[in-house]
Design a protein around this motif. Structure first.
Motif, short mmCIF file in Angstrom:
data_model
loop_
_atom_site.label_atom_id
_atom_site.label_comp_id
_atom_site.label_asym_id
_atom_site.label_seq_id
_atom_site.Cartn_x
_atom_site.Cartn_y
_atom_site.Cartn_z
N GLY A 62 39.66 32.78 25.86
CA GLY A 62 40.34 31.80 26.71
C GLY A 62 41.32 32.44 27.66
N LEU A 63 42.14 33.39 27.16
CA LEU A 63 43.13 34.03 28.02
C LEU A 63 42.46 34.94 29.05
CD1 LEU A 63 46.10 34.41 28.65
CD2 LEU A 63 46.16 36.29 26.99
N CYS A 64 41.42 35.65 28.62
CA CYS A 64 40.75 36.58 29.54
C CYS A 64 40.04 35.84 30.67
CB CYS A 64 39.75 37.45 28.78
SG CYS A 64 40.53 38.74 27.77
N ILE A 65 39.43 34.69 30.37
CA ILE A 65 38.75 33.98 31.45
C ILE A 65 39.76 33.25 32.33
CG2 ILE A 65 38.35 31.72 30.35
CD1 ILE A 65 35.45 31.93 31.48
N LEU A 66 40.89 32.84 31.74
CA LEU A 66 41.92 32.17 32.52
C LEU A 66 42.59 33.13 33.50
CD1 LEU A 66 43.00 29.26 32.61
CD2 LEU A 66 44.85 29.99 31.11
N THR A 67 42.73 34.39 33.09
CA THR A 67 43.35 35.40 33.97
C THR A 67 42.31 36.22 34.72
OG1 THR A 67 43.45 36.93 32.08
CG2 THR A 67 45.41 35.58 32.53
N VAL B 112 28.23 28.38 34.95
CA VAL B 112 28.77 28.49 36.32
C VAL B 112 29.66 29.72 36.45
CG1 VAL B 112 30.31 27.41 38.01
CG2 VAL B 112 28.60 26.02 36.80
N THR B 113 30.56 29.92 35.50
CA THR B 113 31.47 31.07 35.61
C THR B 113 30.73 32.39 35.49
OG1 THR B 113 31.95 30.86 33.22
CG2 THR B 113 33.50 29.82 34.77
N TYR B 114 29.66 32.41 34.72
CA TYR B 114 28.89 33.66 34.61
C TYR B 114 28.14 33.94 35.92
CZ TYR B 114 25.30 37.00 33.24
OH TYR B 114 24.49 38.09 33.19
N LEU B 115 27.54 32.93 36.50
CA LEU B 115 26.76 33.13 37.73
C LEU B 115 27.65 33.50 38.92
CD1 LEU B 115 24.18 30.20 37.46
CD2 LEU B 115 23.78 32.64 37.02
N TYR B 116 28.85 32.92 38.95
CA TYR B 116 29.73 33.12 40.11
C TYR B 116 31.05 33.78 39.69
CZ TYR B 116 26.40 29.81 42.05
OH TYR B 116 25.23 29.19 42.45
N HIS B 117 30.97 34.71 38.74
CA HIS B 117 32.21 35.32 38.23
C HIS B 117 32.97 36.09 39.31
CE1 HIS B 117 29.09 38.47 37.67
NE2 HIS B 117 30.07 39.30 38.00
N LYS B 118 32.28 36.57 40.33
CA LYS B 118 32.96 37.31 41.39
C LYS B 118 33.86 36.42 42.24
CE LYS B 118 29.56 41.04 41.81
NZ LYS B 118 28.62 41.75 42.71
N ARG B 119 33.67 35.12 42.16
CA ARG B 119 34.51 34.20 42.92
C ARG B 119 35.81 33.85 42.19
NH1 ARG B 119 29.52 33.07 45.23
NH2 ARG B 119 29.66 32.43 47.44
N MET B 120 35.95 34.32 40.95
CA MET B 120 37.19 34.10 40.19
C MET B 120 38.24 35.11 40.66
SD MET B 120 35.34 33.49 36.49
CE MET B 120 36.69 34.24 35.63
N THR B 121 39.44 34.60 40.95
CA THR B 121 40.51 35.47 41.44
C THR B 121 41.31 36.03 40.27
OG1 THR B 121 40.70 34.12 43.43
CG2 THR B 121 42.54 35.59 42.92
N PRO B 122 41.33 37.35 40.07
CA PRO B 122 42.08 37.94 38.96
C PRO B 122 43.59 37.79 39.16
CG PRO B 122 40.44 39.47 39.85
CD PRO B 122 40.57 38.36 40.83
N LEU B 123 44.30 37.60 38.05
CA LEU B 123 45.76 37.53 38.12
C LEU B 123 46.39 38.91 37.95
CD1 LEU B 123 46.55 34.31 36.05
CD2 LEU B 123 46.17 34.55 38.50
N TYR B 124 45.61 39.85 37.44
CA TYR B 124 46.11 41.21 37.22
C TYR B 124 45.13 42.20 37.84
CZ TYR B 124 49.03 39.05 33.59
OH TYR B 124 49.92 38.26 32.91
N THR B 125 45.59 43.43 38.07
CA THR B 125 44.70 44.47 38.54
C THR B 125 44.02 45.15 37.36
OG1 THR B 125 46.37 46.23 38.49
CG2 THR B 125 46.21 44.92 40.50
#
Length: 419
Positions: free
Chosen positions: A71-76, A138-151
């Motif tokens: 949950g935390l990893c996908i949220l961030t 959806v998140t797996y197919l378009y995971h590159k569109r998720m904006t990371p909160l950390y580097t």
């Protein structure tokens, strides 16, 4: 004019839904790790794996930590591809599992939200199949569109922290009582009231099946041909279940086999119950504190009983090992585990109301016991005000490290990229 990226909006929305759901699911299981272990034992029993029951607590704690970490990893948006792949695999497995549970019902409820929210197996399946599984796809197919909160440079910390925090939190709630009690027997609850039926409570609704000339027919209660001898009663079928009280049974038996629960629940002076579902497995590390409270109870005309589901031989072994002088009662094993998540645990009652409960690690010491018990018996509301909830510092332990790492990450890594 800038076009709107709807796929990003949908992906980020799915990410938030999955993250919050998994964080909540993980944290409520961490709050009650003993309850989680009991549910795992139910699963082991349903699938013929009862030999693995000793590992139930280990499985429960690690499963909660894994859910929380996902949950935390996908949220961030940490390790986006790996995280979303694990999420999809997990939700595929859980959807298939809950379908099996819904169809065959080997376990009453899946326990996906612990004791905090109990839903049926079919409700759990539809939640997974219609919401969480599609969101994970959806998140797996378009995971590159998720904006990371950390580097990437601090991903390792987020992953380790996301697993270590819930493991520590589970341990905290295991070595003390759960910081939130989701069960009926919480502090302040009145047991007789929990067993009562409100005047306007809905009743069970039945239909009655009768047979005549080899043919069966179902009737509403008001139309049943009970007085017609040409019809033969076959069965009563439950159409709609009525009100079920939070506590359906509370029975305590003495050595003579008499149920003394009513006497204990009506005691006005106060009653201590030393609850040990399995006395042979109970910890004796706080036996001096327990014996002192028993002495205090006798001096102040309070009743004190040990309550267990163990045999008389096992009770006698406890008495011989600890010097216990208090009488023992027996009760249902499930009831005792529901009352308190500790073996043994101490419960203080007055006129059927639970004034307080203590894990054996938290039983008041000799120099504090008198003041604590006297305050609970005579001013329970004021005594409750003195007890500070640990939620503030637990939330701080979770949020502050993440915030500090984010600040460090921004100043050292993100700002460099900006410059």
């Amino acid at each position: 004019m800038k076009t709107i990226d709807y796929r990003k909006i949908i992906t980020e929305s799915c990410r938030v839904i999955l993250g919050i759901t998994f964080l909540f699911s993980g944290i409520v299981k961490c709050i009650d790790p003993v309850g989680g272990a009991i549910k795992i034992e139910d699963y082991f029993g349903a699938f013929g794996l009862s030999a693995f029951n000793p590992a139930a607590m280990f499985v429960s704690s690690n499963l909660s930590a894994f859910e929380f970490m996902l949950g935390l990893c996908i949220l961030t948006a940490v390790h986006r591809k790996l995280t979303t792949m694990c999420m999809l695999a997990f939700m595929t497995f859980m959807t298939l599992l809950t379908l099996y549970l819904a169809v065959f019902n080997p376990v009453h409820d899946c326990g996906c939200f612990g004791e905090a929210i109990i839903i049926t197996n079919w409700q759990t399946f539809f939640k997974n199949a219609l919401v969480l599984l599609p969101a994970s796809i959806v998140t797996y197919l378009y995971h590159k569109r998720m904006t990371p909160l950390y580097t990437y440079k601090v991903y390792w910390f987020i992953v380790v922290f996301a697993y270590a925090f819930p493991m520590w939190f589970s341990l905290y709630n295991y070595t003390h009582l759960p910081i939130e009690d989701f069960r009926p027997y919480k502090v302040g609850a009145n047991i007789p009231a929990l067993m009562s039926f409100p005047a306007d409570a809905p009743q069970d609704e039945y239909r009655y099946v009768y047979e005549k000339n080899g043919k069966k027919k179902a009737f509403a209660p008001e139309n049943a041909p009970a007085e017609d001898s040409t019809w033969t009663f076959v069965e009563a079928q439950l159409v709609k279940e009525g009100y079920i009280p939070p506590v359906t049974s509370f029975e305590l038996y003495n050595d003579a086999g008499d149920n003394v629960a009513e006497e204990i629940l009506s005691a006005e002076n106060g009653v201590f119950l030393l609850v040990a579902p399995k006395i042979e497995k109970a910890s004796d590390k706080k036996i001096d504190e327990i014996n002192y409270i028993y002495d205090y109870a006798r001096e102040h005309h309070l009743d004190f009983y040990g309550v267990t589901n163990s045999t008389r031989e096992e009770i006698n072994a406890w008495i011989n090992n600890t010097g216990a002088e208090y009488p023992f009662l027996t009760a249902d094993d499930v009831t005792l585990k529901t009352i308190i998540r500790s073996n043994p645990g101490l419960v203080l009652l007055k006129t059927g109301t639970i004034l307080n409960k203590w894990h054996y690690n938290d039983i008041p010491s000799e120099d504090r016991a008198g003041a604590v018990v006297d305050g609970l018996l005579h001013a329970p509301d004021k005594q409750a005000e003195k007890e500070n909830s640990p939620w503030i510092w637990i939330i701080s332990c979770f949020t502050l490290p993440l915030l500090l790492v984010w600040i460090y990450d921004y100043l050292r890594n993100r700002r460099k990229k900006t410059n």
